[in-house]
Design an enzyme around this catalytic site. Structure first.
Site, short mmCIF file in Angstrom:
data_model
loop_
_atom_site.label_atom_id
_atom_site.label_comp_id
_atom_site.label_asym_id
_atom_site.label_seq_id
_atom_site.Cartn_x
_atom_site.Cartn_y
_atom_site.Cartn_z
N GLU A 167 -50.94 3.99 -3.41
CA GLU A 167 -51.03 4.71 -2.12
C GLU A 167 -51.70 3.89 -1.03
O GLU A 167 -52.64 4.36 -0.38
CB GLU A 167 -51.71 6.07 -2.35
CG GLU A 167 -50.93 6.91 -3.35
CD GLU A 167 -51.61 8.22 -3.74
OE1 GLU A 167 -52.70 8.52 -3.24
OE2 GLU A 167 -51.03 8.94 -4.58
N ASN A 208 -47.46 1.52 -6.09
CA ASN A 208 -47.02 2.91 -6.31
C ASN A 208 -47.38 3.75 -5.08
O ASN A 208 -48.45 3.58 -4.50
CB ASN A 208 -47.78 3.41 -7.55
CG ASN A 208 -47.28 4.71 -8.11
OD1 ASN A 208 -46.08 4.87 -8.32
ND2 ASN A 208 -48.19 5.65 -8.37
N HIS A 244 -43.23 13.43 -5.38
CA HIS A 244 -43.77 14.80 -5.38
C HIS A 244 -42.98 15.56 -4.31
O HIS A 244 -43.27 15.45 -3.12
CB HIS A 244 -45.27 14.79 -5.06
CG HIS A 244 -46.07 14.12 -6.13
ND1 HIS A 244 -46.22 14.67 -7.39
CD2 HIS A 244 -46.75 12.95 -6.15
CE1 HIS A 244 -46.96 13.87 -8.13
NE2 HIS A 244 -47.30 12.81 -7.41
N GLU A 274 -43.93 9.88 -10.76
CA GLU A 274 -44.73 11.13 -10.78
C GLU A 274 -43.90 12.33 -10.35
O GLU A 274 -44.37 13.19 -9.62
CB GLU A 274 -45.95 10.99 -9.85
CG GLU A 274 -46.83 9.81 -10.16
CD GLU A 274 -48.08 9.72 -9.29
OE1 GLU A 274 -48.43 10.69 -8.58
OE2 GLU A 274 -48.74 8.66 -9.32
N ASP A 276 -42.28 15.65 -9.55
CA ASP A 276 -42.30 17.11 -9.70
C ASP A 276 -41.65 17.71 -8.47
O ASP A 276 -41.58 17.09 -7.41
CB ASP A 276 -43.69 17.69 -9.99
CG ASP A 276 -44.79 17.24 -9.06
OD1 ASP A 276 -44.50 16.88 -7.91
OD2 ASP A 276 -45.96 17.25 -9.48
O1 9MR Z 1 -52.75 15.10 -11.09
C1 9MR Z 1 -53.94 14.49 -10.66
C2 9MR Z 1 -55.02 15.53 -10.52
O2 9MR Z 1 -55.36 16.07 -11.80
C3 9MR Z 1 -56.25 14.93 -9.88
O3 9MR Z 1 -57.19 15.96 -9.62
C4 9MR Z 1 -55.85 14.24 -8.58
C5 9MR Z 1 -57.06 13.61 -7.95
O4 9MR Z 1 -56.77 12.83 -6.90
O5 9MR Z 1 -54.87 13.26 -8.85
C6 9MR Z 1 -53.70 13.80 -9.35
O6 9MR Z 1 -52.75 12.79 -9.54
C7 9MR Z 1 -52.32 12.08 -8.39
C8 9MR Z 1 -52.00 10.68 -8.81
O7 9MR Z 1 -53.10 10.10 -9.47
C9 9MR Z 1 -51.59 9.83 -7.63
N1 9MR Z 1 -50.50 10.44 -6.93
C10 9MR Z 1 -50.64 11.83 -6.56
C11 9MR Z 1 -51.02 12.65 -7.80
C12 9MR Z 1 -51.10 14.12 -7.46
O8 9MR Z 1 -52.14 14.34 -6.57
#
Ligand code: 9MR
Length: 356
Positions: A167, A208, A244, A274, A276
């Site tokens: 990111e 990513n 997402h 990722e 969804d």
């Molecule tokens: O799914 C993850 C969630 O459990 C955490 O609280 C969150 C914290 O930032 O991160 C989520 O995963 C993220 C991923 O690491 C990076 N891309 C976006 C995902 C969804 O927020």
């Protein structure tokens, strides 16, 4: 005589073509029998088509037998959802916590799955000790190098794919102002990839991001950055497209395909990392069918562009980040909260079965 020969030739050709067509039909029919289609999970068909099928998973979820069963049946790739993140794996300068990642790595090994290191350098989930007022670029570069080196060396030969930088681009299409960018400058990305390559020259190194799925200002910026890295021979092997999505509408498939193609032309691997597809909580059958179509179309595109992995951000709606981040939304994954397969699951299977 010539005429007869000619007629014979036409007849034989026709016979040949028809028999080939029948053979082909028979082959298509025979590739999988109905019991195989009914009983095998997604990973079986993914293997046949040359694409890894994956899910995010947490160490805690390893205790949920039913969930584990679904993962084992359908996935040959896992991404630990939070365990590799800096604040968890390296909470203070001298302390590394490999307990949970070890369990997930062992689980992957036992089940012949690939596992992704998510993630080495990110703006989020960093512990405070990384930087303080006055920290210099050189100091922070060293901190990054030590982290990457220690984590990757520890898992050398066990974890092969790494989200080296996650990111890096802000939603306005400019480089994100993270501690890395603010203290080190834009070259922090290049530094991270070089450190990763030095730590494990055999690992596959990815950048990513989200909202880079189709052609838009954010993906244009990413393209520019990645093209530059490739031109400078910085070791980068692929792009992770998070996906997402908001499932109330379909994405622009044509633009997604074109976007993938331009990154592929740089010689890079494409992965969906990722996925969804969130829906309003009180979703209807129409919503579920649209969601299924989105999952299926994305799989078709991935098979066409020969992307290497199709990873979803979880398997069941019981465990999903969506409801806590998007109020009023849920139902984003391919099994419902009771672990029943949804139309999206069926559609993925259908696409994998049919797309020979
Ligand atoms: O799914 C993850 C969630 O459990 C955490 O609280 C969150 C914290 O930032 O991160 C989520 O995963 C993220 C991923 O690491 C990076 N891309 C976006 C995902 C969804 O927020």
């Amino acid at each position: 005589m010539g005429k007869v020969k000619g007629l014979l030739f036409v007849l034989l050709t026709l016979l040949f073509v028809t028999s080939c067509a029948t053979d082909k039909k028979a082959n298509v029919k025979e590739e999988f029998d109905s019991a195989t289609i009914a009983n095998e999970g997604l990973k079986f068909f993914g293997e046949k088509r040359g694409i890894y099928i994956g899910t995010a998973i947490t160490e805690g979820q390893l205790n949920d037998e039913k969930f584990v069963e679904i993962v084992k049946k359908n996935c040959n790739y896992i991404t630990p959802e939070n365990e590799f993140k800096w604040e968890n794996i390296h909470p203070s300068r001298k302390v590394y916590n490999f307990k949970k990642t070890d369990k997930l790595v062992a689980f992957a090994k036992e089940n012949n799955m690939k596992i992704r290191g998510h993630t080495l350098v990110w703006h989020s989930q960093n512990p405070y000790w990384i930087a303080k007022p006055g920290t210099t670029a050189e100091e922070l570069k060293e901190t990054m190098k030590v982290h990457i080196s220690n984590v990757m060396t520890y898992y050398k030969g066990q974890v092969n794919d790494w989200d080296v930088v996650n990111e890096a681009i802000a939603d306005n299409g400019e480089l994100r102002e993270s501690i890395w960018q603010l203290i080190i400058g834009d070259e922090y990305i290049e530094h991270a990839f070089k450190c990763a390559y030095e730590a494990d020259p055999n690992a596959k190194l990815y950048i990513n991001d989200y909202n880079i799925e189709d052609i838009n200002p954010k993906s244009n910026k990413l393209y520019e950055i990645v093209k530059n890295l490739v031109a400078k021979k910085v070791p980068i092997h692929g792009v992770g497209f998070q996906f997402h999505l908001d499932g109330r509408w379909e994405p622009d498939y044509v633009s997604i395909r074109a976007n993938f193609e331009r990154f592929k032309k740089l010689g890079l691997d494409i992965q969906i990392t990722e996925l969804d597809v969130r829906l309003p909580k009180n979703y209807s059958e129409v919503d579920l069918n649209r969601q299924a179509k989105i999952y299926g179309e994305l799989m078709k595109i991935m098979l066409e562009v020969k992307g290497s992995a199709f990873i979803m951000w979880g398997m069941t709606d019981k465990y999903s980040w969506v409801p806590s981040f998007f109020s009023g939304f849920g139902g984003a994954l391919i099994f419902d909260e009771q672990y029943n397969p949804k139309p999206a699951y069926m559609k993925l299977k259908e696409v994998l079965v049919k797309s020979k």
